[in-house]
Design a protein around this motif. Structure first.
Motif, PDB file in Angstrom:
ATOM      1  N   PHE A  54       0.106   3.235  -0.678  1.00 57.31           N
ATOM      2  CA  PHE A  54       0.664   4.012   0.426  1.00 57.31           C
ATOM      3  C   PHE A  54      -0.472   4.319   1.392  1.00 57.31           C
ATOM      4  CE2 PHE A  54       2.207   7.556   2.799  1.00 57.31           C
ATOM      5  CZ  PHE A  54       3.591   7.603   2.683  1.00 57.31           C
ATOM      6  N   ILE A  55      -0.328   3.891   2.648  1.00 58.36           N
ATOM      7  CA  ILE A  55      -1.379   4.059   3.652  1.00 58.36           C
ATOM      8  C   ILE A  55      -0.851   4.912   4.792  1.00 58.36           C
ATOM      9  CG2 ILE A  55      -2.925   2.886   5.267  1.00 58.36           C
ATOM     10  CD1 ILE A  55      -2.672   0.400   3.448  1.00 58.36           C
ATOM     11  N   ASP A  56      -1.498   6.034   5.039  1.00 59.97           N
ATOM     12  CA  ASP A  56      -1.143   6.891   6.167  1.00 59.97           C
ATOM     13  C   ASP A  56      -2.016   6.520   7.352  1.00 59.97           C
ATOM     14  OD1 ASP A  56      -0.420   8.797   7.972  1.00 59.97           O
ATOM     15  OD2 ASP A  56      -1.357  10.469   6.928  1.00 59.97           O
ATOM     16  N   ASP A  57      -1.408   5.828   8.317  1.00 55.90           N
ATOM     17  CA  ASP A  57      -2.105   5.457   9.542  1.00 55.90           C
ATOM     18  C   ASP A  57      -1.396   6.056  10.755  1.00 55.90           C
ATOM     19  OD1 ASP A  57      -4.240   4.274  10.768  1.00 55.90           O
ATOM     20  OD2 ASP A  57      -3.474   2.235  10.679  1.00 55.90           O
ATOM     21  N   ALA A  58      -0.529   7.058  10.490  1.00 52.13           N
ATOM     22  CA  ALA A  58       0.211   7.699  11.577  1.00 52.13           C
ATOM     23  C   ALA A  58      -0.496   8.950  12.083  1.00 52.13           C
ATOM     24  CB  ALA A  58       1.620   8.059  11.120  1.00 52.13           C
ATOM     25  N   HIS A  59      -1.328   9.573  11.223  1.00 50.52           N
ATOM     26  CA  HIS A  59      -2.147  10.724  11.620  1.00 50.52           C
ATOM     27  C   HIS A  59      -1.309  11.905  12.085  1.00 50.52           C
ATOM     28  CE1 HIS A  59      -4.506   6.999  13.059  1.00 50.52           C
ATOM     29  NE2 HIS A  59      -4.862   7.234  11.813  1.00 50.52           N
ATOM     30  N   ALA A  60      -0.164  12.136  11.441  1.00 50.33           N
ATOM     31  CA  ALA A  60       0.714  13.237  11.851  1.00 50.33           C
ATOM     32  C   ALA A  60       1.157  14.017  10.610  1.00 50.33           C
ATOM     33  CB  ALA A  60       1.930  12.700  12.604  1.00 50.33           C
ATOM     34  N   ASP A  61       0.892  15.325  10.600  1.00 43.66           N
ATOM     35  CA  ASP A  61       1.303  16.195   9.493  1.00 43.66           C
ATOM     36  C   ASP A  61       0.854  15.600   8.154  1.00 43.66           C
ATOM     37  OD1 ASP A  61       2.394  18.554   8.607  1.00 43.66           O
ATOM     38  OD2 ASP A  61       4.431  17.751   8.441  1.00 43.66           O
ATOM     39  N   THR A  62      -0.365  15.106   8.136  1.00 44.80           N
ATOM     40  CA  THR A  62      -0.826  14.245   7.050  1.00 44.80           C
ATOM     41  C   THR A  62      -0.738  14.893   5.684  1.00 44.80           C
ATOM     42  OG1 THR A  62      -2.309  13.074   8.552  1.00 44.80           O
ATOM     43  CG2 THR A  62      -2.807  12.947   6.207  1.00 44.80           C
ATOM     44  N   PHE A  63      -1.174  16.129   5.562  1.00 47.18           N
ATOM     45  CA  PHE A  63      -1.261  16.705   4.223  1.00 47.18           C
ATOM     46  C   PHE A  63       0.105  17.109   3.680  1.00 47.18           C
ATOM     47  CE2 PHE A  63      -5.659  17.009   5.619  1.00 47.18           C
ATOM     48  CZ  PHE A  63      -6.284  16.417   4.533  1.00 47.18           C
ATOM     49  N   ASN A  64       1.072  17.397   4.538  1.00 48.14           N
ATOM     50  CA  ASN A  64       2.437  17.593   4.054  1.00 48.14           C
ATOM     51  C   ASN A  64       3.031  16.272   3.572  1.00 48.14           C
ATOM     52  OD1 ASN A  64       2.746  20.381   4.310  1.00 48.14           O
ATOM     53  ND2 ASN A  64       3.311  20.226   6.465  1.00 48.14           N
ATOM     54  N   VAL A  65       2.760  15.189   4.298  1.00 49.42           N
ATOM     55  CA  VAL A  65       3.203  13.866   3.857  1.00 49.42           C
ATOM     56  C   VAL A  65       2.530  13.504   2.529  1.00 49.42           C
ATOM     57  CG1 VAL A  65       3.153  11.401   4.410  1.00 49.42           C
ATOM     58  CG2 VAL A  65       3.703  13.063   6.194  1.00 49.42           C
ATOM     59  N   MET A  66       1.253  13.814   2.420  1.00 53.92           N
ATOM     60  CA  MET A  66       0.500  13.532   1.204  1.00 53.92           C
ATOM     61  C   MET A  66       1.083  14.307   0.019  1.00 53.92           C
ATOM     62  SD  MET A  66      -3.615  13.759   0.996  1.00 53.92           S
ATOM     63  CE  MET A  66      -4.585  13.443  -0.474  1.00 53.92           C
ATOM     64  N   ARG A  67       1.396  15.573   0.233  1.00 52.03           N
ATOM     65  CA  ARG A  67       1.982  16.387  -0.836  1.00 52.03           C
ATOM     66  C   ARG A  67       3.343  15.840  -1.246  1.00 52.03           C
ATOM     67  NH1 ARG A  67       0.449  18.845  -4.947  1.00 52.03           N
ATOM     68  NH2 ARG A  67      -1.156  19.921  -3.715  1.00 52.03           N
ATOM     69  N   TRP A  68       4.154  15.464  -0.261  1.00 52.96           N
ATOM     70  CA  TRP A  68       5.456  14.870  -0.582  1.00 52.96           C
ATOM     71  C   TRP A  68       5.292  13.594  -1.398  1.00 52.96           C
ATOM     72  CZ3 TRP A  68       7.098   9.985   0.886  1.00 52.96           C
ATOM     73  CH2 TRP A  68       8.408   9.669   0.523  1.00 52.96           C
ATOM     74  N   ALA A  69       4.355  12.739  -0.987  1.00 48.37           N
ATOM     75  CA  ALA A  69       4.153  11.484  -1.696  1.00 48.37           C
ATOM     76  C   ALA A  69       3.720  11.731  -3.136  1.00 48.37           C
ATOM     77  CB  ALA A  69       3.118  10.632  -0.967  1.00 48.37           C
ATOM     78  N   VAL A  70       2.824  12.683  -3.330  1.00 52.59           N
ATOM     79  CA  VAL A  70       2.362  13.001  -4.681  1.00 52.59           C
ATOM     80  C   VAL A  70       3.506  13.547  -5.528  1.00 52.59           C
ATOM     81  CG1 VAL A  70       0.926  14.602  -6.000  1.00 52.59           C
ATOM     82  CG2 VAL A  70      -0.060  13.327  -4.084  1.00 52.59           C
ATOM     83  N   ASP A  71       4.303  14.436  -4.954  1.00 53.19           N
ATOM     84  CA  ASP A  71       5.357  15.097  -5.720  1.00 53.19           C
ATOM     85  C   ASP A  71       6.587  14.231  -5.934  1.00 53.19           C
ATOM     86  OD1 ASP A  71       3.782  17.342  -5.857  1.00 53.19           O
ATOM     87  OD2 ASP A  71       4.815  18.412  -4.237  1.00 53.19           O
ATOM     88  N   ARG A  72       6.869  13.334  -4.982  1.00 43.91           N
ATOM     89  CA  ARG A  72       8.168  12.647  -5.001  1.00 43.91           C
ATOM     90  C   ARG A  72       8.093  11.133  -5.120  1.00 43.91           C
ATOM     91  NH1 ARG A  72      12.544  15.731  -5.541  1.00 43.91           N
ATOM     92  NH2 ARG A  72      13.743  14.331  -4.194  1.00 43.91           N
ATOM     93  N   LEU A  73       6.921  10.553  -4.902  1.00 45.63           N
ATOM     94  CA  LEU A  73       6.890   9.097  -4.760  1.00 45.63           C
ATOM     95  C   LEU A  73       5.883   8.410  -5.672  1.00 45.63           C
ATOM     96  CD1 LEU A  73       7.973   6.676  -3.106  1.00 45.63           C
ATOM     97  CD2 LEU A  73       6.100   7.066  -1.495  1.00 45.63           C
ATOM     98  N   LEU A  74       4.650   8.883  -5.699  1.00 47.09           N
ATOM     99  CA  LEU A  74       3.596   8.162  -6.400  1.00 47.09           C
ATOM    100  C   LEU A  74       3.748   8.260  -7.909  1.00 47.09           C
ATOM    101  CD1 LEU A  74       0.404   9.160  -4.354  1.00 47.09           C
ATOM    102  CD2 LEU A  74       1.963   7.253  -3.950  1.00 47.09           C
ATOM    103  N   HIS A  75       3.549   7.132  -8.586  1.00 46.73           N
ATOM    104  CA  HIS A  75       3.452   7.095 -10.034  1.00 46.73           C
ATOM    105  C   HIS A  75       1.973   7.080 -10.426  1.00 46.73           C
ATOM    106  CE1 HIS A  75       7.721   5.224 -10.768  1.00 46.73           C
ATOM    107  NE2 HIS A  75       7.753   6.334 -10.063  1.00 46.73           N
ATOM    108  N   GLU A  76       1.712   7.303 -11.670  1.00 41.01           N
ATOM    109  CA  GLU A  76       0.332   7.287 -12.143  1.00 41.01           C
ATOM    110  C   GLU A  76      -0.327   5.947 -11.821  1.00 41.01           C
ATOM    111  OE1 GLU A  76      -2.255   8.238 -16.205  1.00 41.01           O
ATOM    112  OE2 GLU A  76      -0.059   8.205 -16.260  1.00 41.01           O
ATOM    113  N   GLY A  77      -1.502   6.002 -11.221  1.00 45.17           N
ATOM    114  CA  GLY A  77      -2.233   4.803 -10.849  1.00 45.17           C
ATOM    115  C   GLY A  77      -1.982   4.329  -9.431  1.00 45.17           C
ATOM    116  N   ASP A  78      -0.910   4.806  -8.776  1.00 45.03           N
ATOM    117  CA  ASP A  78      -0.632   4.424  -7.389  1.00 45.03           C
ATOM    118  C   ASP A  78      -1.697   5.002  -6.456  1.00 45.03           C
ATOM    119  OD1 ASP A  78       1.656   3.086  -8.146  1.00 45.03           O
ATOM    120  OD2 ASP A  78       3.039   4.655  -7.486  1.00 45.03           O
TER     121      ASP A  78
END
Length: 228
Positions: A149-173
């Motif tokens: 998952f690559i964030d290259d949009a530079h908008a509300d980054t850490f909320n997107v990051m938190r969502w990805a960690v909580d809802r999307l990423l599996h271990e090792g992603d």
């Protein structure tokens, strides 16, 4: 901050050969020793893949190439599409490496994307606000893993990051922050450290890739604990 304009790209998503205004392109060899040693133009603007702006420095290209070969993701997500050059590059690299991989691009305005229709195999585009977590949930809720998952949009980054960690990423992603950490570290280092520290139980920084160059500087993270 519009990083494209900041780095001198303007609004042209297509690659144009550099124009030299202060020297001839064909330099005479009987004046070899007097030839300028600098490029005479911004090198970032020349990086492209098959005619589309790539917007990735050579160091980032090399690191991401190696990460693909080691990690072999089934899905690559990039927030921020611009010309689509990096989506095409990722798709082609994965294909060359024999990786069965779907590349997904999410962009608020796809008008700059120039991927030809005939080249869309293995690539899906979604026009959506990258800060709209509900929209991201609908688009990415059933992707295959391993996931890059690559964030290259530079908008509300850490909320997107938190969502990805909580809802999307599996271990090792992987979750990769491109471009912005050097700016944040320069102008708001205390807040940056506070935000990153809040992920200490779920992410680590992969030091093989995190020092590969300014675009990826201290921004390559790996999910350490299984998704709850």
């Amino acid at each position: 901050m519009d990083l494209n304009a900041f780095r001198g790209l303007g609004e042209d998503p297509l690659h144009r050969p550099p124009v030299l205004t202060d020297r001839p392109r064909d330099w005479p060899l009987d004046r070899w020793a007097q030839a300028p040693r600098d490029l005479g133009y911004s090198d970032f603007s020349r990086y492209h893949w098959r005619g589309l702006r790539l917007l990735k420095d050579p160091e980032a290209q090399a690191a991401l190439h190696d990460l693909l070969w080691e990690f072999r993701p089934r899905t690559i997500v990039e927030l921020g599409v611009y010309s689509g050059g990096s989506l095409l590059w990722f798709r082609d690299l994965a294909k060359l490496m024999g990786i069965d991989c779907q590349v997904i691009g999410v962009e608020k305005n796809l008008s700059n994307c120039r991927i030809p229709e005939a080249e869309m195999a293995g690539i899906s585009l979604h026009e959506a606000d990258c800060t709209d977590l509900g929209a991201l949930e609908k688009i990415l809720g059933d992707v295959a893993h391993p996931l890059l998952f690559i964030d290259d949009a530079h908008a509300d980054t850490f909320n997107v990051m938190r969502w990805a960690v909580d809802r999307l990423l599996h271990e090792g992603d992987y979750f990769v922050l491109e471009d912005m950490i050097p700016y944040w570290h320069r102008y708001s280092p205390t807040l940056l450290e506070k935000y990153l520290a809040s992920f200490k139980d779920v992410l680590t920084m992969d030091m093989v890739y995190a020092n590969a160059g300014p675009q990826l500087d201290r921004g390559v993270f790996r999910r350490t604990a299984a998704k709850g």
